[in-house]
Every structure is written in structure tokens, then in C-alpha cells.
Motif scaffolding. Structure first.
Motif, PDB file in Angstrom:
ATOM      1  N   GLY A 102      30.129  35.456  45.750  1.00  0.00           N
ATOM      2  CA  GLY A 102      29.277  36.619  45.918  1.00  0.00           C
ATOM      3  C   GLY A 102      28.171  36.777  44.890  1.00  0.00           C
ATOM      4  O   GLY A 102      27.470  37.786  44.885  1.00  0.00           O
ATOM      5  N   SER A 103      27.991  35.787  44.014  1.00  0.00           N
ATOM      6  CA  SER A 103      26.967  35.953  42.978  1.00  0.00           C
ATOM      7  C   SER A 103      25.555  35.790  43.535  1.00  0.00           C
ATOM      8  O   SER A 103      24.579  36.100  42.851  1.00  0.00           O
ATOM      9  CB  SER A 103      27.207  34.970  41.822  1.00  0.00           C
ATOM     10  OG  SER A 103      27.223  33.638  42.290  1.00  0.00           O
ATOM     11  N   GLY A 104      25.463  35.322  44.775  1.00  0.00           N
ATOM     12  CA  GLY A 104      24.149  35.204  45.399  1.00  0.00           C
ATOM     13  C   GLY A 104      23.677  33.762  45.564  1.00  0.00           C
ATOM     14  O   GLY A 104      22.484  33.505  45.764  1.00  0.00           O
ATOM     15  N   LYS A 105      24.613  32.832  45.553  1.00  0.00           N
ATOM     16  CA  LYS A 105      24.260  31.419  45.662  1.00  0.00           C
ATOM     17  C   LYS A 105      23.467  31.128  46.940  1.00  0.00           C
ATOM     18  O   LYS A 105      22.403  30.496  46.893  1.00  0.00           O
ATOM     19  CB  LYS A 105      25.534  30.552  45.647  1.00  0.00           C
ATOM     20  CG  LYS A 105      26.324  30.649  44.357  1.00  0.00           C
ATOM     21  CD  LYS A 105      27.582  29.801  44.390  1.00  0.00           C
ATOM     22  CE  LYS A 105      28.645  30.304  45.339  1.00  0.00           C
ATOM     23  NZ  LYS A 105      29.154  31.650  45.034  1.00  0.00           N
ATOM     24  N   SER A 106      23.980  31.579  48.081  1.00  0.00           N
ATOM     25  CA  SER A 106      23.311  31.276  49.349  1.00  0.00           C
ATOM     26  C   SER A 106      21.943  31.944  49.425  1.00  0.00           C
ATOM     27  O   SER A 106      20.965  31.336  49.877  1.00  0.00           O
ATOM     28  CB  SER A 106      24.155  31.751  50.532  1.00  0.00           C
ATOM     29  OG  SER A 106      25.411  31.133  50.528  1.00  0.00           O
ATOM     30  N   THR A 107      21.877  33.196  48.979  1.00  0.00           N
ATOM     31  CA  THR A 107      20.605  33.909  49.016  1.00  0.00           C
ATOM     32  C   THR A 107      19.590  33.202  48.119  1.00  0.00           C
ATOM     33  O   THR A 107      18.404  33.092  48.453  1.00  0.00           O
ATOM     34  CB  THR A 107      20.810  35.367  48.551  1.00  0.00           C
ATOM     35  OG1 THR A 107      21.962  35.908  49.214  1.00  0.00           O
ATOM     36  CG2 THR A 107      19.608  36.227  48.900  1.00  0.00           C
TER      37      THR A 107
ATOM     38  N   ASP B 271      27.767  30.793  54.765  1.00  0.00           N
ATOM     39  CA  ASP B 271      26.565  30.639  53.938  1.00  0.00           C
ATOM     40  C   ASP B 271      25.285  30.631  54.766  1.00  0.00           C
ATOM     41  O   ASP B 271      24.227  31.070  54.321  1.00  0.00           O
ATOM     42  CB  ASP B 271      26.650  29.342  53.124  1.00  0.00           C
ATOM     43  CG  ASP B 271      27.817  29.369  52.126  1.00  0.00           C
ATOM     44  OD1 ASP B 271      28.020  30.412  51.492  1.00  0.00           O
ATOM     45  OD2 ASP B 271      28.505  28.346  52.001  1.00  0.00           O
TER      46      ASP B 271
ATOM     47  N   ARG C 160      22.695  33.674  55.340  1.00  0.00           N
ATOM     48  CA  ARG C 160      21.611  33.989  54.398  1.00  0.00           C
ATOM     49  C   ARG C 160      20.434  33.036  54.527  1.00  0.00           C
ATOM     50  O   ARG C 160      19.431  33.205  53.848  1.00  0.00           O
ATOM     51  CB  ARG C 160      22.120  33.906  52.959  1.00  0.00           C
ATOM     52  CG  ARG C 160      23.454  34.530  52.737  1.00  0.00           C
ATOM     53  CD  ARG C 160      23.335  35.974  52.278  1.00  0.00           C
ATOM     54  NE  ARG C 160      24.648  36.581  52.267  1.00  0.00           N
ATOM     55  CZ  ARG C 160      24.933  37.754  52.820  1.00  0.00           C
ATOM     56  NH1 ARG C 160      23.986  38.452  53.413  1.00  0.00           N
ATOM     57  NH2 ARG C 160      26.156  38.228  52.792  1.00  0.00           N
TER      58      ARG C 160
ATOM     59  N   GLU D 260      25.559  23.777  47.813  1.00  0.00           N
ATOM     60  CA  GLU D 260      26.190  25.031  47.383  1.00  0.00           C
ATOM     61  C   GLU D 260      27.695  24.861  47.426  1.00  0.00           C
ATOM     62  O   GLU D 260      28.266  24.510  48.468  1.00  0.00           O
ATOM     63  CB  GLU D 260      25.782  26.200  48.287  1.00  0.00           C
ATOM     64  CG  GLU D 260      26.492  27.485  47.858  1.00  0.00           C
ATOM     65  CD  GLU D 260      26.251  28.694  48.766  1.00  0.00           C
ATOM     66  OE1 GLU D 260      25.233  28.702  49.493  1.00  0.00           O
ATOM     67  OE2 GLU D 260      27.082  29.618  48.739  1.00  0.00           O
TER      68      GLU D 260
ATOM     69  N   ASN E  84      21.556  36.054  38.342  1.00  0.00           N
ATOM     70  CA  ASN E  84      20.969  36.577  39.582  1.00  0.00           C
ATOM     71  C   ASN E  84      21.271  38.072  39.702  1.00  0.00           C
ATOM     72  O   ASN E  84      22.025  38.618  38.922  1.00  0.00           O
ATOM     73  CB  ASN E  84      21.526  35.785  40.771  1.00  0.00           C
ATOM     74  CG  ASN E  84      20.822  36.125  42.059  1.00  0.00           C
ATOM     75  OD1 ASN E  84      19.588  36.253  42.094  1.00  0.00           O
ATOM     76  ND2 ASN E  84      21.570  36.317  43.133  1.00  0.00           N
ATOM     77  N   LYS E  85      20.689  38.697  40.713  1.00  0.00           N
ATOM     78  CA  LYS E  85      20.779  40.151  40.886  1.00  0.00           C
ATOM     79  C   LYS E  85      20.104  40.833  39.701  1.00  0.00           C
ATOM     80  O   LYS E  85      20.623  41.796  39.120  1.00  0.00           O
ATOM     81  CB  LYS E  85      22.228  40.618  41.087  1.00  0.00           C
ATOM     82  CG  LYS E  85      22.948  39.797  42.170  1.00  0.00           C
ATOM     83  CD  LYS E  85      24.139  40.481  42.791  1.00  0.00           C
ATOM     84  CE  LYS E  85      24.781  39.542  43.838  1.00  0.00           C
ATOM     85  NZ  LYS E  85      25.860  40.125  44.597  1.00  0.00           N
TER      86      LYS E  85
ATOM     87  N   ASP F  54      17.791  42.678  39.672  1.00  0.00           N
ATOM     88  CA  ASP F  54      17.401  44.064  39.947  1.00  0.00           C
ATOM     89  C   ASP F  54      18.480  45.048  39.490  1.00  0.00           C
ATOM     90  O   ASP F  54      18.276  46.253  39.496  1.00  0.00           O
ATOM     91  CB  ASP F  54      17.124  44.243  41.450  1.00  0.00           C
ATOM     92  CG  ASP F  54      18.260  43.711  42.328  1.00  0.00           C
ATOM     93  OD1 ASP F  54      18.943  42.743  41.930  1.00  0.00           O
ATOM     94  OD2 ASP F  54      18.458  44.264  43.430  1.00  0.00           O
TER      95      ASP F  54
ATOM     96  N   ALA G 232      17.293  37.068  43.918  1.00  0.00           N
ATOM     97  CA  ALA G 232      17.145  36.207  45.092  1.00  0.00           C
ATOM     98  C   ALA G 232      16.619  36.983  46.291  1.00  0.00           C
ATOM     99  O   ALA G 232      15.930  36.427  47.148  1.00  0.00           O
ATOM    100  CB  ALA G 232      18.484  35.558  45.437  1.00  0.00           C
TER     101      ALA G 232
END
Ligand code: B12
Ligand SMILES: Nc1nc2c(ncn2[C@@H]2O[C@H](COP(=O)(O)OP(=O)(O)OP(=O)(O)O)[C@@H](O)[C@H]2O)c(=O)[nH]1
Ligand SMILES: [Mg+2]
Lengths: 303, 134
Positions: free
Chosen positions: A53-58, A93, A96, A142, A189-190, A192, A226
Motif C-alpha cells: 500500500g505504499s503506492g508502488k503501482s501508482t 496492480d 492503477r 513491482e 511517497n505520499k 502530500d 505518485a
């Protein structure tokens, strides 16, 4: 024309079919392996790993957009875990990455780990070679959402990007081993979310004092978002820049050693389990007549 | 090689946001031992066909509750065939009136599963009819 020759056309269908055969362990492909590797075009193999959920795919999706703007053909393998109980899997995956589905210069394939621990499937390295032979550059992999021990990706990837989130900041001091050690680049990542810059600073401080890869400069720590592309071009630059370092003779040799060691272990295990003495050896170890090391030695010598 | 899991793409063509059925199906099929690629909401037939081609799936499952099935399902089948996926099993489910079922089957949708269908039944159908590598 064999399955490897067909890849040269750059068409998707032969590649997709070959990947299915690779995944299913088609024994006929064994003979084609040298040819497949010889057909490699030197695509940059980039690993993307990090916690679930850390945003790898995004992030892969955003990087793909950036690489496409730079005129690159992007190949992607995304691995998700298989259920150890049912062998089924949800490969999510792709959700995204659908914006690139119709782009002829992006090829994305989902793979289930199929019982393999370590964050990849047992055949991912061959699949990566197929994408390379089909002319994709970079070839992005990924991994399964990784804990601290799923570091197989470092064997395969020339450049490993570890994707963390700001919330990891509180635990930075505790995370010394595992994932971060295999990172060539770290993306917080994230970005924001609150605390991203602080987490990045803490990571940098920790990595500059951490031991381990003494002869190497600490990996760059970048902040990305991302979902908005913020920091993504800089990350793409860092990945592209790392390619040269990754191909230095020392690094290349280290990766080769790691890959051959792994293949050797697999091969030895496969041959030993197929050996006629296997059952009898197991019985002897179970009954404590034989220690495991001597047992392994005998199995190896028996070939 | 027949013991490798059957690969299924579950997609939602069109604009409706009814994804509960698709998600129930994805999880249920995983528990039945399938490898399920879920592509999420609001997919065009082109996106679905392109994804199916790259994933080389054995089954393409289309979930649609919007009423736009007569426009979207035959088109998706056509695009799959154009990409050389002649042997992929195409199945659909959701809200599809009985009157449309025969027409959809003529267009190449193998079977249609309405509300209340058990996952076990769908899984058996896929096991029986999915294309498998030789
Ligand atoms: C829950 C629901 C909603 C929820 C959706 C929540 C969500 N995230 O999914 C909400 C409240 C958001 C909603 C909104 C709307 N809805 Co609504 N909704 C329903 C309802 C009551 C149940 C659907 C559901 O989730 N069922 C449970 C799941 C598990 O079942 P299922 O999807 O049918 O799937 C099963 C089978 O069909 C099959 N299956 C499904 N897909 C596939 C695919 C394959 C490959 C296979 C093999 C099998 C298969 O297997 C599943 C398990 O058995 C239906 C009525 C009904 N009885 O179906 C109306 C219904 C679908 N909605 C309808 C409408 C009109 C709307 C709205 C337009 C209402 C409005 N005017 O605002 C909006 C549109 C929202 C949007 N953005 O698209 C209409 C559609 C009419 C039509 N098609 O002609 C229905 C039929 C109600 C009605 N009788 O009028 N809705
Ligand atoms: N706020 C914010 N959310 C993000 C960002 N990147 C990804 N997300 C969200 O984080 C969630 C998980 O993203 P994924 O890309 O699926 O994460 P993943 O690491 O690939 O997940 P796994 O493959 O399941 O391990 C999704 O809801 C994304 O929209 C970001 O930069 N900022
Ligand atoms: Mg992912």
C-alpha cells in the motif's frame, strides 16, 4: 520462427503467449533460455519494492507516463501474492495502471507469486528477460508488498527503488536491516501527507551513518506524490542516472554472483529431490542417523 | 501444465459504479484457486481487450449493471477476436434482461450469470470451459 524470434516483431501477442509458457514452467522453453538471453537488448531492469500500500503501482504508473514522454517503451511486471491455501490470487496492480493499457509502447503483465517467498515469482527473472528481448527499456518489476525479508528483487534489478511512506518516519531508527539495505534509491511517497520531508531527512541522516555498504554513497532519498506526479520526473532522472553505476564491472559481477548462487541452490535442490537416494536420506536424517549437512553432501556426490 | 491456475480478467465496461458484484466475484474466484486480474471501474472495450491481450488470460469476465451491455459486450468480444484471442472464454454477469441473452450469445458471449448466481457455480463453469494451454 521460434518463440524468441517472434519477440523481435515488437508485437504484444507473441510476448504475452511466451510469458504464459514461462510462468507455467513449460519444459520446452529450457532449451530456448540461452537464446532468450542472447536476444536481450540491454533494457534497464528497475525494481520497485516497499511495504503493502505504499503506492508502488501508482508510482510505476506515474513513472511510466514520464518515461513515455521521454520516448521510452516501458515493460512492466507486477507481482502479487498467491494464497498458500487455494493457490488463487487477486492481481490488483493493474487497476492503477489502466491509463496505459491501450498504449502500444507499454506492456504490463501481472504475475502471481505462485508459492515463491521473497516478493517475486520463481519465473520473474525469465519474464524480465523476455520483456528485454522484446525491446522494452526500462523493464520495471513491482514486487509483492514487502516486509523486511523480501529482498529477492535486488538480485534481479539493476536499480532497486524502495517506496516508503511518511509514517515510517517514527520507525526509521528501528529499520536498519532488510529493505533499506538493498535500496539504490528511496522514494518517500505520499508526499502530500504530513511528515514526508521530515521522514526523508531522518532517512538521510540514518543512511549517512549506517554501516554496511561502506564503499558506496548512501542512496538518494526523494519525496514523491505518485497521485499528482510531484517529484516523479526527479525520480525518473535518479533511476536513469543510476543505470551507469549499476553497470560498473563490480556491481554487475556482484549481481551475477547473486543470480548464479540462487540458480545453483535451486538446481541442487531440484536434482537432489529427484535423486533415487532422496527418500532414504530423509529417513536417515529424520531418525537422526545422519546430520543434514552430511546428507546434502551425499546427495550432491551421488549424482 | 494444466495444474497452473486459470487466469481470469474481471472488468467493468461502461460508466456504472456498481462494483460490488465484480469484487465479490474476484475474491470468490481467488478462493476457488483462480488468478484474478481486476481492472477496476469504467473501462472501455479497447482497454479491456488490450489488458486481456497482455495478460493472456484464459477467461474475460465482464460485469455490467448499467443497461449498456448491448453496446459494450459485443464490441469487447470483437476487439478480443481482432487481437487474435479467438479461444478466450468470454462470460458476463450483472443486470442483463433475458430478452438480450440470445443476442449476446450470438455475439460471442459464452454465458451470462445474473444476480444470485453462486460463485461455486461460476467457478465450475470456468473450469469446464476455459481455454487451457495445450
Ligand atoms: C447496490 C446497488 C447500488 C449501489 C452500488 C454500490 C456498489 N459499489 O456496487 C449504489 C447505491 C451506489 C447504486 C447506485 C445506482 N444504481 Co444501483 N443497484 C444496486 C442493487 C440494489 C444491487 C447491486 C449489487 O450490488 N448486488 C450484489 C452483487 C453481489 O450482485 P451482482 O452485481 O448482480 O453480481 C452477481 C451476479 O450478477 C453475477 N455477476 C455480476 N457480474 C458478473 C460478471 C461475471 C463475469 C460473472 C460470471 C458473473 C457476474 O455474480 C454476482 C454474484 O452472484 C441493484 C439492484 C439489483 N437487485 O441488482 C441496483 C441497480 C443495479 N441500480 C440501478 C440504478 C439505476 C442505479 C443508479 C443509476 C440509481 C440512481 N438513479 O442514482 C445509481 C448509479 C450509480 C453509478 N455510479 O453507476 C438499476 C440499474 C437499472 C438497469 N441496469 O437498467 C438497478 C438494477 C436497480 C433497479 N432495479 O432499477 N446502486
Ligand atoms: N495521498 C496519496 N495517496 C497515494 C499516493 N500514491 C498512492 N496513493 C494511494 O495509496 C493506495 C495504494 O496505492 P498502490 O499504488 O496500490 O500501492 P501499492 O504499494 O502498489 O500496493 P500493493 O501492491 O497492494 O502493495 C491507493 O489508494 C493510492 O491511490 C500518493 O502519493 N499520495
Ligand atoms: Mg501494487
Amino acid at each position: 520462427m521460434n518463440a524468441v524470434d517472434e519477440l523481435a516483431s515488437g508485437e504484444r501477442r507473441p510476448l504475452a503467449r511466451l510469458l504464459t509458457r514461462i510462468e507455467s514452467g513449460d519444459p520446452e522453453l529450457r532449451a530456448l533460455l540461452p537464446e532468450l538471453f542472447a536476444a536481450g537488448r540491454g533494457g534497464h531492469v528497475v525494481g520497485i519494492t516497499g511495504p503493502p500500500g505504499s503506492g508502488k503501482s501508482t508510482l510505476v504508473n506515474a513513472l511510466t507516463g514520464e518515461w513515455r514522454r521521454r520516448g521510452r517503451r516501458v515493460g512492466i511486471l507486477a507481482v502479487d501474492p498467491s494464497s498458500p491455501y487455494t493457490r488463487g490470487a487477486i492481481l490488483g496492480d493493474r487497476i492503477r495502471m489502466m491509463e496505459h493499457a491501450a498504449d502500444r509502447d507499454v506492456f504490463m503483465r501481472s504475475m502471481a507469486s505462485r508459492g515463491e517467498l521473497g516478493g517475486l515469482a520463481a519465473t520473474t527473472w525469465i519474464a524480465a528477460a523476455a520483456l528485454d528481448a522484446a525491446g522494452y527499456d526500462p523493464v520495471v518489476i513491482e514486487t509483492v508488498g514487502a516486509g523486511q525479508s523480501e529482498v529477492e528483487i535486488a538480485r534481479l534489478a539493476e536499480t532497486t527503488v524502495v517506496v516508503e511512506v511518511p509514517e515510517m518516519g517514527d520507525e526509521v531508527q528501528a529499520i536498519k536491516a532488510g529493505l533499506l539495505e538493498v535500496a539504490d534509491i528511496i522514494a518517500v511517497n505520499k508526499g502530500d501527507r504530513p511528515g514526508a520531508d521530515r521522514a526523508a531527512r531522518q532517512l538521510r541522516a540514518m543512511l549517512s551513518t549506517a554501516g554496511g555498504r561502506i564503499e558506496r554513497a548512501p542512496p538518494p532519498v526523494l519525496v514523491t506524490t505518485a497521485t499528482t506526479d510531484e517529484g516523479v520526473a526527479t525520480l525518473a532522472d535518479a533511476i536513469d542516472a543510476h543505470r551507469t553505476a549499476a553497470r560498473s564491472p563490480i556491481e554487475a559481477r556482484e549481481r551475477a554472483a547473486s543470480q548464479v548462487r540462487r540458480a545453483l541452490a535451486d538446481l541442487a535442490a531440484r536434482r537432489a529431490t529427484a535423486a533415487p537416494a532422496w527418500d532414504e536420506t530423509l529417513r536417515a536424517v529424520a531418525d537422526r542417523e545422519l546430520d543434514p549437512l552430511t546428507a546434502a553432501e551425499r546427495l550432491l556426490d551421488g549424482w | 501444465m494444466t495444474d497452473t491456475p486459470i487466469r481470469v480478467l474481471i472488468a467493468k465496461p461502461g460508466l456504472d459504479g456498481h462494483d460490488r458484484g465484480a469484487k465479490v466475484l474476484a475474491r470468490g474466484l481467488r478462493d476457488e484457486g483462480f488468478e484474478v486480474i481486476y481492472t477496476g471501474l469504467r473501462q472501455t472495450p479497447e482497454m479491456i481487450a488490450d489488458a486481456a491481450e497482455q495478460e493472456d488470460v484464459d477467461v474475460v469476465g465482464l460485469s455490467i449493471l448499467s443497461g449498456a451491455h448491448m453496446a459494450l459486450l459485443p464490441r469487447t468480444v470483437q476487439l478480443l477476436r481482432e487481437r487474435g484471442m479467438d479461444d478466450v472464454l468470454v462470460a458476463a454477469g450483472g443486470i442483463i434482461p433475458d430478452a438480450d441473452i440470445a443476442k449476446l450469445k450470438d455475439a460471442g458471449v459464452a454465458e451470462i450469470f445474473g444476480p444470485g448466481t453462486s460463485i461455486g457455480h461460476i467457478a465450475s463453469y470456468f473450469r469446464e470451459h476455459a481455454r487451457r494451454e495445450a
